[in-house]
Design a protein around this motif. Structure first.
Motif, PDB file in Angstrom:
ATOM      1  N   GLU A   1      42.267  33.277  41.724  1.00 24.94           N
ATOM      2  CA  GLU A   1      41.936  34.174  40.625  1.00 24.94           C
ATOM      3  C   GLU A   1      40.547  34.775  40.860  1.00 24.94           C
ATOM      4  O   GLU A   1      39.559  34.405  40.236  1.00 24.94           O
ATOM      5  CB  GLU A   1      41.963  33.429  39.282  1.00 24.94           C
ATOM      6  CG  GLU A   1      41.889  34.357  38.099  1.00 24.94           C
ATOM      7  CD  GLU A   1      41.965  33.622  36.763  1.00 24.94           C
ATOM      8  OE1 GLU A   1      41.558  34.237  35.764  1.00 24.94           O
ATOM      9  OE2 GLU A   1      42.419  32.469  36.716  1.00 24.94           O
ATOM     10  N   PRO A   2      40.446  35.725  41.792  1.00 28.48           N
ATOM     11  CA  PRO A   2      39.140  36.275  42.162  1.00 28.48           C
ATOM     12  C   PRO A   2      38.444  37.032  41.027  1.00 28.48           C
ATOM     13  O   PRO A   2      37.221  37.142  41.020  1.00 28.48           O
ATOM     14  CB  PRO A   2      39.436  37.207  43.329  1.00 28.48           C
ATOM     15  CG  PRO A   2      40.907  37.425  43.317  1.00 28.48           C
ATOM     16  CD  PRO A   2      41.531  36.294  42.574  1.00 28.48           C
ATOM     17  N   ASP A   3      39.211  37.518  40.046  1.00 30.29           N
ATOM     18  CA  ASP A   3      38.606  38.256  38.932  1.00 30.29           C
ATOM     19  C   ASP A   3      38.369  37.366  37.711  1.00 30.29           C
ATOM     20  O   ASP A   3      38.226  37.852  36.592  1.00 30.29           O
ATOM     21  CB  ASP A   3      39.477  39.451  38.551  1.00 30.29           C
ATOM     22  CG  ASP A   3      40.881  39.048  38.121  1.00 30.29           C
ATOM     23  OD1 ASP A   3      41.318  37.918  38.445  1.00 30.29           O
ATOM     24  OD2 ASP A   3      41.551  39.861  37.466  1.00 30.29           O
ATOM     25  N   MET A   4      38.269  36.065  37.918  1.00 27.70           N
ATOM     26  CA  MET A   4      38.041  35.115  36.841  1.00 27.70           C
ATOM     27  C   MET A   4      36.724  35.430  36.126  1.00 27.70           C
ATOM     28  O   MET A   4      35.729  35.734  36.788  1.00 27.70           O
ATOM     29  CB  MET A   4      37.970  33.694  37.430  1.00 27.70           C
ATOM     30  CG  MET A   4      37.798  32.589  36.417  1.00 27.70           C
ATOM     31  SD  MET A   4      37.503  30.965  37.194  1.00 27.70           S
ATOM     32  CE  MET A   4      38.701  30.910  38.503  1.00 27.70           C
ATOM     33  N   PRO A   5      36.704  35.362  34.792  1.00 24.62           N
ATOM     34  CA  PRO A   5      35.453  35.610  34.065  1.00 24.62           C
ATOM     35  C   PRO A   5      34.362  34.616  34.470  1.00 24.62           C
ATOM     36  O   PRO A   5      34.645  33.461  34.800  1.00 24.62           O
ATOM     37  CB  PRO A   5      35.837  35.400  32.601  1.00 24.62           C
ATOM     38  CG  PRO A   5      37.317  35.546  32.557  1.00 24.62           C
ATOM     39  CD  PRO A   5      37.830  35.120  33.896  1.00 24.62           C
ATOM     40  N   ALA A   6      33.134  35.068  34.437  1.00 24.61           N
ATOM     41  CA  ALA A   6      31.993  34.245  34.852  1.00 24.61           C
ATOM     42  C   ALA A   6      31.891  32.946  34.058  1.00 24.61           C
ATOM     43  O   ALA A   6      31.517  31.908  34.608  1.00 24.61           O
ATOM     44  CB  ALA A   6      30.703  35.045  34.731  1.00 24.61           C
ATOM     45  N   SER A   7      32.238  32.986  32.791  1.00 29.00           N
ATOM     46  CA  SER A   7      32.142  31.775  31.969  1.00 29.00           C
ATOM     47  C   SER A   7      33.072  30.676  32.488  1.00 29.00           C
ATOM     48  O   SER A   7      32.691  29.504  32.534  1.00 29.00           O
ATOM     49  CB  SER A   7      32.456  32.081  30.503  1.00 29.00           C
ATOM     50  OG  SER A   7      33.778  32.575  30.371  1.00 29.00           O
ATOM     51  N   ARG A   8      34.272  31.031  32.896  1.00 25.12           N
ATOM     52  CA  ARG A   8      35.194  30.033  33.440  1.00 25.12           C
ATOM     53  C   ARG A   8      34.779  29.606  34.845  1.00 25.12           C
ATOM     54  O   ARG A   8      34.952  28.446  35.210  1.00 25.12           O
ATOM     55  CB  ARG A   8      36.634  30.552  33.429  1.00 25.12           C
ATOM     56  CG  ARG A   8      37.274  30.359  32.055  1.00 25.12           C
ATOM     57  CD  ARG A   8      38.739  30.652  32.061  1.00 25.12           C
ATOM     58  NE  ARG A   8      38.895  32.098  31.960  1.00 25.12           N
ATOM     59  CZ  ARG A   8      39.886  32.776  32.474  1.00 25.12           C
ATOM     60  NH1 ARG A   8      40.836  32.176  33.142  1.00 25.12           N
ATOM     61  NH2 ARG A   8      39.957  34.075  32.332  1.00 25.12           N
ATOM     62  N   LYS A   9      34.225  30.540  35.622  1.00 28.49           N
ATOM     63  CA  LYS A   9      33.729  30.159  36.949  1.00 28.49           C
ATOM     64  C   LYS A   9      32.632  29.109  36.820  1.00 28.49           C
ATOM     65  O   LYS A   9      32.626  28.111  37.529  1.00 28.49           O
ATOM     66  CB  LYS A   9      33.197  31.381  37.703  1.00 28.49           C
ATOM     67  CG  LYS A   9      34.263  32.222  38.324  1.00 28.49           C
ATOM     68  CD  LYS A   9      33.652  33.335  39.151  1.00 28.49           C
ATOM     69  CE  LYS A   9      34.739  34.205  39.751  1.00 28.49           C
ATOM     70  NZ  LYS A   9      34.196  35.313  40.536  1.00 28.49           N
ATOM     71  N   PHE A  10      31.688  29.336  35.903  1.00 28.58           N
ATOM     72  CA  PHE A  10      30.573  28.409  35.741  1.00 28.58           C
ATOM     73  C   PHE A  10      31.031  27.099  35.098  1.00 28.58           C
ATOM     74  O   PHE A  10      30.424  26.052  35.317  1.00 28.58           O
ATOM     75  CB  PHE A  10      29.460  29.055  34.911  1.00 28.58           C
ATOM     76  CG  PHE A  10      28.203  28.247  34.883  1.00 28.58           C
ATOM     77  CD1 PHE A  10      27.444  28.074  36.024  1.00 28.58           C
ATOM     78  CD2 PHE A  10      27.782  27.641  33.707  1.00 28.58           C
ATOM     79  CE1 PHE A  10      26.282  27.319  36.009  1.00 28.58           C
ATOM     80  CE2 PHE A  10      26.617  26.881  33.678  1.00 28.58           C
ATOM     81  CZ  PHE A  10      25.867  26.720  34.827  1.00 28.58           C
ATOM     82  N   ALA A  11      32.110  27.151  34.324  1.00 27.21           N
ATOM     83  CA  ALA A  11      32.629  25.932  33.691  1.00 27.21           C
ATOM     84  C   ALA A  11      33.101  24.927  34.734  1.00 27.21           C
ATOM     85  O   ALA A  11      33.013  23.714  34.499  1.00 27.21           O
ATOM     86  CB  ALA A  11      33.771  26.278  32.740  1.00 27.21           C
TER      87      ALA A  11
END
Length: 191
Positions: A35-45
């Motif tokens: 999921e390369p377009d994952m929102p930053a909040s979920r990436k950092f989670a």
């Protein structure tokens, strides 16, 4: 508890932290590739939740293991070897299986509950390692903290350089992590 803080204990704790972080790194890499377009909040989670669970699980294992530690104290080396050898061996087997049969990316988007379940799943091994800490009298604050911090740093690093690492890195890192766990178990047995 280990009565003295030493550089050797810190190095061992950091190496163990990196070894235990390999599953979380592989999941972080897989999630970011799928999921390369994952929102930053979920990436950092991912690094945050993986680190919290990787830190909490050995502490929980240590506390649970403390209840039975007097019974197994005489066998601390062999108990550590068996536990770490099993966990490391399991990591290696799973990684080799993944190299032979890579899984496709899931069709659904990564959700918060999924990230939380992944955090639990990738930290179960750390719980078992915490039990071995109780048997060997390791400093749980040092080891738990090192495991959490290294997991956070490793997962954050994977996010920052994710695609450059390549799709196959996850399984190779897991093999390396498994080998490190087995070597640390051997050191506890022989030491």
């Amino acid at each position: 508890m280990d009565p003295s803080f030493s550089a050797a204990n810190l190095v061992e704790a950091l190496v163990l932290g990196v070894a235990l972080a390999m599953d979380a790194m592989a999941v972080t890499l897989s999630n970011s590739l799928c999921e390369p377009d994952m929102p930053a909040s979920r990436k950092f989670a991912m690094p945050v939740l993986f680190a919290l669970f990787q830190m909490a699980m050995p502490i929980a294992g240590y506390l649970g293991g403390t209840l039975v530690a007097p019974l197994i104290e005489a066998y601390a080396g062999i108990v550590s070897l068996i536990i770490l050898g099993f966990v490391g061996g399991k990591m290696i087997v799973e990684a080799v299986r993944e190299l032979r049969e890579p899984e496709a990316c899931p069709a659904t988007r990564l959700t918060w509950p999924t990230i939380a379940m992944e955090a639990v799943a990738t930290s179960i091994d750390a719980f078992v390692v915490g039990v071995s800490f109780a048997a060997s009298g390791k400093d749980i604050v040092l080891y738990g903290g090192a495991i959490g911090l290294t997991t956070f740093a490793c997962c954050l690093l994977v996010l920052l350089i994710g695609r450059k690492l390549g799709e196959r890195f996850g399984a190779h890192a897991q093999v390396a992590g498994g080998i490190v766990l087995v070597v640390i178990g051997l050191r506890a047995f022989l030491g």
